[in-house]
Write an enzyme that holds these catalytic residues in place. Sequence first.
Site, PDB file in Angstrom:
ATOM      1  N   ARG A   1       0.681  -0.932  -0.292  1.00  0.00           N
ATOM      2  CA  ARG A   1       0.088  -0.245   0.010  1.00  0.00           C
ATOM      3  C   ARG A   1       1.015   1.319  -0.202  1.00  0.00           C
ATOM      4  O   ARG A   1       1.775   1.851   0.995  1.00  0.00           O
ATOM      5  CB  ARG A   1      -1.328   0.120   1.077  1.00  0.00           C
ATOM      6  CG  ARG A   1      -1.682   1.631   1.107  1.00  0.00           C
ATOM      7  CD  ARG A   1      -2.103   0.986   2.485  1.00  0.00           C
ATOM      8  NE  ARG A   1      -3.595   2.363   3.240  1.00  0.00           N
ATOM      9  CZ  ARG A   1      -3.040   3.050   4.042  1.00  0.00           C
ATOM     10  NH1 ARG A   1      -2.538   3.318   4.675  1.00  0.00           N
ATOM     11  NH2 ARG A   1      -4.095   4.627   3.927  1.00  0.00           N
TER      12      ARG A   1
ATOM     13  N   HIS B   1      -2.530  11.263   0.604  1.00  0.00           N
ATOM     14  CA  HIS B   1      -2.011  10.648   2.533  1.00  0.00           C
ATOM     15  C   HIS B   1      -1.209  12.291   3.038  1.00  0.00           C
ATOM     16  O   HIS B   1      -0.211  12.172   2.928  1.00  0.00           O
ATOM     17  CB  HIS B   1      -1.136   9.199   1.756  1.00  0.00           C
ATOM     18  CG  HIS B   1      -0.834   8.891   3.734  1.00  0.00           C
ATOM     19  ND1 HIS B   1      -0.229   7.826   3.907  1.00  0.00           N
ATOM     20  CD2 HIS B   1      -0.066   9.371   4.336  1.00  0.00           C
ATOM     21  CE1 HIS B   1      -0.584   7.247   5.414  1.00  0.00           C
ATOM     22  NE2 HIS B   1       0.234   8.237   5.426  1.00  0.00           N
TER      23      HIS B   1
ATOM     24  N   GLU C   1      -6.871   8.643   5.959  1.00  0.00           N
ATOM     25  CA  GLU C   1      -7.097   9.214   7.773  1.00  0.00           C
ATOM     26  C   GLU C   1      -8.189  10.391   7.407  1.00  0.00           C
ATOM     27  O   GLU C   1      -6.850  11.329   8.140  1.00  0.00           O
ATOM     28  CB  GLU C   1      -5.675   9.868   8.709  1.00  0.00           C
ATOM     29  CG  GLU C   1      -5.286   7.795   8.885  1.00  0.00           C
ATOM     30  CD  GLU C   1      -3.862   7.878   9.952  1.00  0.00           C
ATOM     31  OE1 GLU C   1      -3.171   8.293  10.575  1.00  0.00           O
ATOM     32  OE2 GLU C   1      -3.404   6.683  10.120  1.00  0.00           O
TER      33      GLU C   1
ATOM     34  N   ASN D   1      -6.867   1.832   9.770  1.00  0.00           N
ATOM     35  CA  ASN D   1      -5.820   2.666  11.002  1.00  0.00           C
ATOM     36  C   ASN D   1      -6.051   1.862  11.997  1.00  0.00           C
ATOM     37  O   ASN D   1      -6.490   2.942  12.717  1.00  0.00           O
ATOM     38  CB  ASN D   1      -5.046   3.295  10.113  1.00  0.00           C
ATOM     39  CG  ASN D   1      -4.364   3.421   8.578  1.00  0.00           C
ATOM     40  OD1 ASN D   1      -5.121   2.007   7.891  1.00  0.00           O
ATOM     41  ND2 ASN D   1      -3.842   4.736   8.188  1.00  0.00           N
TER      42      ASN D   1
ATOM     43  N   TYR E   1      -4.087   2.129  16.123  1.00  0.00           N
ATOM     44  CA  TYR E   1      -3.008   1.435  16.768  1.00  0.00           C
ATOM     45  C   TYR E   1      -2.691   1.823  18.666  1.00  0.00           C
ATOM     46  O   TYR E   1      -2.089   1.072  19.192  1.00  0.00           O
ATOM     47  CB  TYR E   1      -1.762   3.354  16.140  1.00  0.00           C
ATOM     48  CG  TYR E   1      -1.438   3.133  15.092  1.00  0.00           C
ATOM     49  CD1 TYR E   1      -0.171   2.721  14.504  1.00  0.00           C
ATOM     50  CD2 TYR E   1      -1.664   3.900  14.080  1.00  0.00           C
ATOM     51  CE1 TYR E   1       0.493   2.623  13.653  1.00  0.00           C
ATOM     52  CE2 TYR E   1      -1.337   3.980  12.551  1.00  0.00           C
ATOM     53  CZ  TYR E   1      -0.539   3.109  12.138  1.00  0.00           C
ATOM     54  OH  TYR E   1       0.581   3.452  11.294  1.00  0.00           O
TER      55      TYR E   1
ATOM     56  N   GLU F   1      -3.657  -0.602   8.522  1.00  0.00           N
ATOM     57  CA  GLU F   1      -1.685   0.556   8.740  1.00  0.00           C
ATOM     58  C   GLU F   1      -1.835   0.165  10.874  1.00  0.00           C
ATOM     59  O   GLU F   1      -2.908  -0.273  10.684  1.00  0.00           O
ATOM     60  CB  GLU F   1      -1.613   2.323   8.746  1.00  0.00           C
ATOM     61  CG  GLU F   1      -1.351   2.410   7.886  1.00  0.00           C
ATOM     62  CD  GLU F   1      -1.234   4.005   8.057  1.00  0.00           C
ATOM     63  OE1 GLU F   1      -0.453   4.204   8.698  1.00  0.00           O
ATOM     64  OE2 GLU F   1      -1.311   4.663   6.998  1.00  0.00           O
TER      65      GLU F   1
END
Length: 460
Positions: free
Chosen positions: A79, A123, A168, A297, A299, A366
């Site tokens: 990606r 991005h 995002e 995504n 985290y 991600e």
Amino acid sequence: MDSVAHRFPAGFLWGTATASYQIEGAVKEDGRGQSIWDTFSATPGKTAGGDTGEVACDHYHRMSEDVALMKELGLDAYRFSVAWPRVQPDGTGAPNPLGLGFYDRLVDELLGAGIRPVVTLYHWDLPQALEDLGGWQNRDVAGWFADYAAAVSGALGDRVTSWTTLNEPWCSSMLGYALGVHAPGHADPAEGLVAAHHLMLAHGTAVPVIREHCPDAEVSITLNPSQVHGPEDPTEADLDAVRRTDNILNGLFFGPLFHGAYPEGFLDDVAPVTDASYIHDGDLEVMSAPLDNLGVNNYFPTRVRATPEGSEPRGQAHLMPGCERVDEVPPHPPVTAMGWEVSPPSHRMIIERSARESGLPVLITENGSAWDDVVSEDGQVHDPERVDYLVGHLGAVADAIEAGADVRGYFAWSLMDNFEWAYGYDKRFGIVHVDYDTQVRTVKDSGRTYARVIAEHRGR
Ligand code: IFM
């Protein structure tokens, strides 16, 4: 680890992810125009150590070597994002063939190595010329973005079958326009909301354009939802703080994209900062254009509580519209080098929520962690914390699948260490180490672990 690989369905896609400004360098080559990140990072005090993406991982010149590395790791998919200012140096008008040529070669190189290209159109590197016209504040950005999407999908659509419009949009809008910590560095909560709206409008305007150029392709958007936790024994005010935080982090995007409406109560919560006149009739229909999958995504989770009466708000959350009396609560240990809480259970929760809200197959586009890596005397990078994070989060993805979520792939962030935005080169997320003096790449223990998981899964 053995058991993790065997908990994924056949056909599950294993990849890594990167982004143009974070790895490419070559910011002045082949007619590339300036982006908002060139401007922002060149502004004193905006990035750690004054770091910029001018050279980054020099991927623009080392692309073949990097694809060979991906092949060595056994990746199914890669990606990457296209830099809008390479394709349209001033953001509009005739595409620059040299800029497109780089991505054309990258796609061919990937396909030649048996790796599926997964392309993100945006991005975060908006052409500076468009920011000079108001950037994501200007409603015309929807048309500019659709033209750019036409140029890229027209050039690569004969070979690329996986397209993502935006990466995002919460970061582009809130970090870029409300908190001021990302380019273009504005700090105005109302601007954050306008940017979010125009980002979704641009996304929805571009979706049919991409489909027109690549009728058989899968089209998606990548969000960065976060599981929001309140105190264990919450007051009414704490519950309201959780609701407001969840709306600004998650509902702001899940609502318009998948339910055709802003979340209930949201526009009342933000009424003190905006009259919402940027929302025009018909916008929500455009934004909720049907998609083929959702990129997630994730985290770390978010912890908040209500700001106690008489106290000043703690952390940055109160800078977001509607969250003026929200306190950030310190993460529960362990935390990564970013100070981000490590919580596989929260990862699973937000995956399941994303699948429910969107009603779509999900790709984890991600997930990863930064640690203070060093090259050891044996020339290797031993990163046990990243290995644990990786295996723990893969376990959470497998848990979500076993609970019924349709998760089709996982992309480790990141293929290699890179420019971590306002943190510059201080924070290393790669499963491959980059020596920024020599540009030597060294596969970390986590990279070898990931390669083993992929190989085991394939050998099932
Ligand atoms: O480096 C970023 C990436 O650009 C977007 N998602 C989060 C990553 C880690 O902060």
